[in-house]
Design a protein around this motif. Sequence first.
Motif, PDB file in Angstrom:
ATOM      1  N   PHE A   1       1.419   9.719   2.584  1.00  0.00           N
ATOM      2  CA  PHE A   1       1.038   9.664   4.007  1.00  0.00           C
ATOM      3  C   PHE A   1       1.594  10.865   4.782  1.00  0.00           C
ATOM      4  O   PHE A   1       2.291  10.713   5.776  1.00  0.00           O
ATOM      5  CB  PHE A   1       1.501   8.347   4.656  1.00  0.00           C
ATOM      6  CG  PHE A   1       1.012   7.118   3.951  1.00  0.00           C
ATOM      7  CD1 PHE A   1      -0.317   6.717   4.066  1.00  0.00           C
ATOM      8  CD2 PHE A   1       1.857   6.355   3.152  1.00  0.00           C
ATOM      9  CE1 PHE A   1      -0.785   5.586   3.410  1.00  0.00           C
ATOM     10  CE2 PHE A   1       1.402   5.226   2.485  1.00  0.00           C
ATOM     11  CZ  PHE A   1       0.080   4.837   2.622  1.00  0.00           C
TER      12      PHE A   1
ATOM     13  N   ASP B   1     -10.111  11.271  -7.871  1.00  0.00           N
ATOM     14  CA  ASP B   1      -9.005  10.327  -7.631  1.00  0.00           C
ATOM     15  C   ASP B   1      -8.851   9.393  -8.829  1.00  0.00           C
ATOM     16  O   ASP B   1      -7.766   8.929  -9.130  1.00  0.00           O
ATOM     17  CB  ASP B   1      -9.312   9.398  -6.430  1.00  0.00           C
ATOM     18  CG  ASP B   1      -8.995  10.035  -5.090  1.00  0.00           C
ATOM     19  OD1 ASP B   1      -8.322  11.070  -5.069  1.00  0.00           O
ATOM     20  OD2 ASP B   1      -9.432   9.474  -4.066  1.00  0.00           O
TER      21      ASP B   1
ATOM     22  N   TYR C   1       0.863  -1.185   0.000  1.00  0.00           N
ATOM     23  CA  TYR C   1       0.000   0.000   0.000  1.00  0.00           C
ATOM     24  C   TYR C   1       0.901   1.238   0.000  1.00  0.00           C
ATOM     25  O   TYR C   1       1.411   1.644   1.039  1.00  0.00           O
ATOM     26  CB  TYR C   1      -0.896  -0.031   1.250  1.00  0.00           C
ATOM     27  CG  TYR C   1      -1.826   1.166   1.411  1.00  0.00           C
ATOM     28  CD1 TYR C   1      -2.387   1.821   0.319  1.00  0.00           C
ATOM     29  CD2 TYR C   1      -2.154   1.644   2.672  1.00  0.00           C
ATOM     30  CE1 TYR C   1      -3.233   2.906   0.479  1.00  0.00           C
ATOM     31  CE2 TYR C   1      -3.005   2.728   2.846  1.00  0.00           C
ATOM     32  CZ  TYR C   1      -3.538   3.357   1.741  1.00  0.00           C
ATOM     33  OH  TYR C   1      -4.378   4.434   1.893  1.00  0.00           O
ATOM     34  N   PRO C   2       1.142   1.799  -1.188  1.00  0.00           N
ATOM     35  CA  PRO C   2       2.068   2.924  -1.263  1.00  0.00           C
ATOM     36  C   PRO C   2       1.354   4.269  -1.146  1.00  0.00           C
ATOM     37  O   PRO C   2       0.180   4.395  -1.500  1.00  0.00           O
ATOM     38  CB  PRO C   2       2.638   2.776  -2.684  1.00  0.00           C
ATOM     39  CG  PRO C   2       1.498   2.219  -3.478  1.00  0.00           C
ATOM     40  CD  PRO C   2       0.644   1.412  -2.541  1.00  0.00           C
TER      41      PRO C   2
ATOM     42  N   GLY D   1      -8.632   7.951   7.088  1.00  0.00           N
ATOM     43  CA  GLY D   1      -8.971   7.336   5.794  1.00  0.00           C
ATOM     44  C   GLY D   1      -7.942   6.289   5.407  1.00  0.00           C
ATOM     45  O   GLY D   1      -8.282   5.179   5.001  1.00  0.00           O
TER      46      GLY D   1
ATOM     47  N   GLY E   1      -6.378   3.358  -2.536  1.00  0.00           N
ATOM     48  CA  GLY E   1      -7.722   3.726  -2.092  1.00  0.00           C
ATOM     49  C   GLY E   1      -8.358   4.698  -3.070  1.00  0.00           C
ATOM     50  O   GLY E   1      -7.663   5.460  -3.738  1.00  0.00           O
TER      51      GLY E   1
ATOM     52  N   ARG F   1     -11.436   7.629  -3.319  1.00  0.00           N
ATOM     53  CA  ARG F   1     -12.445   8.418  -2.592  1.00  0.00           C
ATOM     54  C   ARG F   1     -13.469   8.960  -3.557  1.00  0.00           C
ATOM     55  O   ARG F   1     -14.580   8.501  -3.634  1.00  0.00           O
ATOM     56  CB  ARG F   1     -11.763   9.603  -1.883  1.00  0.00           C
ATOM     57  CG  ARG F   1     -11.017   9.241  -0.655  1.00  0.00           C
ATOM     58  CD  ARG F   1     -10.036  10.313  -0.296  1.00  0.00           C
ATOM     59  NE  ARG F   1      -9.013  10.416  -1.328  1.00  0.00           N
ATOM     60  CZ  ARG F   1      -7.903  11.110  -1.214  1.00  0.00           C
ATOM     61  NH1 ARG F   1      -7.687  11.816  -0.130  1.00  0.00           N
ATOM     62  NH2 ARG F   1      -7.016  11.136  -2.179  1.00  0.00           N
TER      63      ARG F   1
END
Length: 168
Positions: A18, A102, A14-15, A24, A96, A98
């Motif tokens: 951050f 995105d 999961y890159p 989220g 992910g 949203r």
Amino acid sequence: MARPEASKKHIGIYPGTFDPVTRGHLDIIERGLKLFDLLIVAVAAGFSKATLFDVDERLELIRREVKKYPNVRVESFDTLLIEYVREKKARTVLRGLRVMSDFEYEFQMALINRKLDASIETVFMMTSESYAPVSSRFIKEIARLGGDVSPFVTPLVARKLKGKFKGV
Ligand code: ADP
């Protein structure tokens, strides 16, 4: 007959940037870890984006939030994502989604990564409804202006954000 790869560990990557980790992101990690034997949260240390938190701070914040999960590891990487995924002997990139905006970026990135290595799949996990508007960018803006970020980040991250903007 069991296929030889059936016994292999399924590692997901999961890159992201951050900067900083949000509720989220943590929601994606918590739901995503169920899909893999090991989920590696990979913090991009590349310098294409100016960040508020340096890479060690970003790693430390995520590590403290995910230490309750035995099958989650947190690392940084500064190479091409695909190279890093190969090096980890992983086959899946987790991202992910949203909002519609995105999609375009993620779609393009997934296609480029597939061109670079067709054996690596990108899988998307849709945000939980309540986290749809949560982004690191907006959270930094709220914190900068002295607003309450507690609905969007953990108390630890909220404290660190406050510290960054103290005296600004
Ligand atoms: P990047 O700079 O690589 O987009 P981010 O740290 O902003 O990295 O996000 C990492 C991944 O997490 C991206 O796939 C992003 O779409 C996803 N993500 C970020 N916030 C949320 C959220 N609230 N819900 C679901 N996915 C999210």
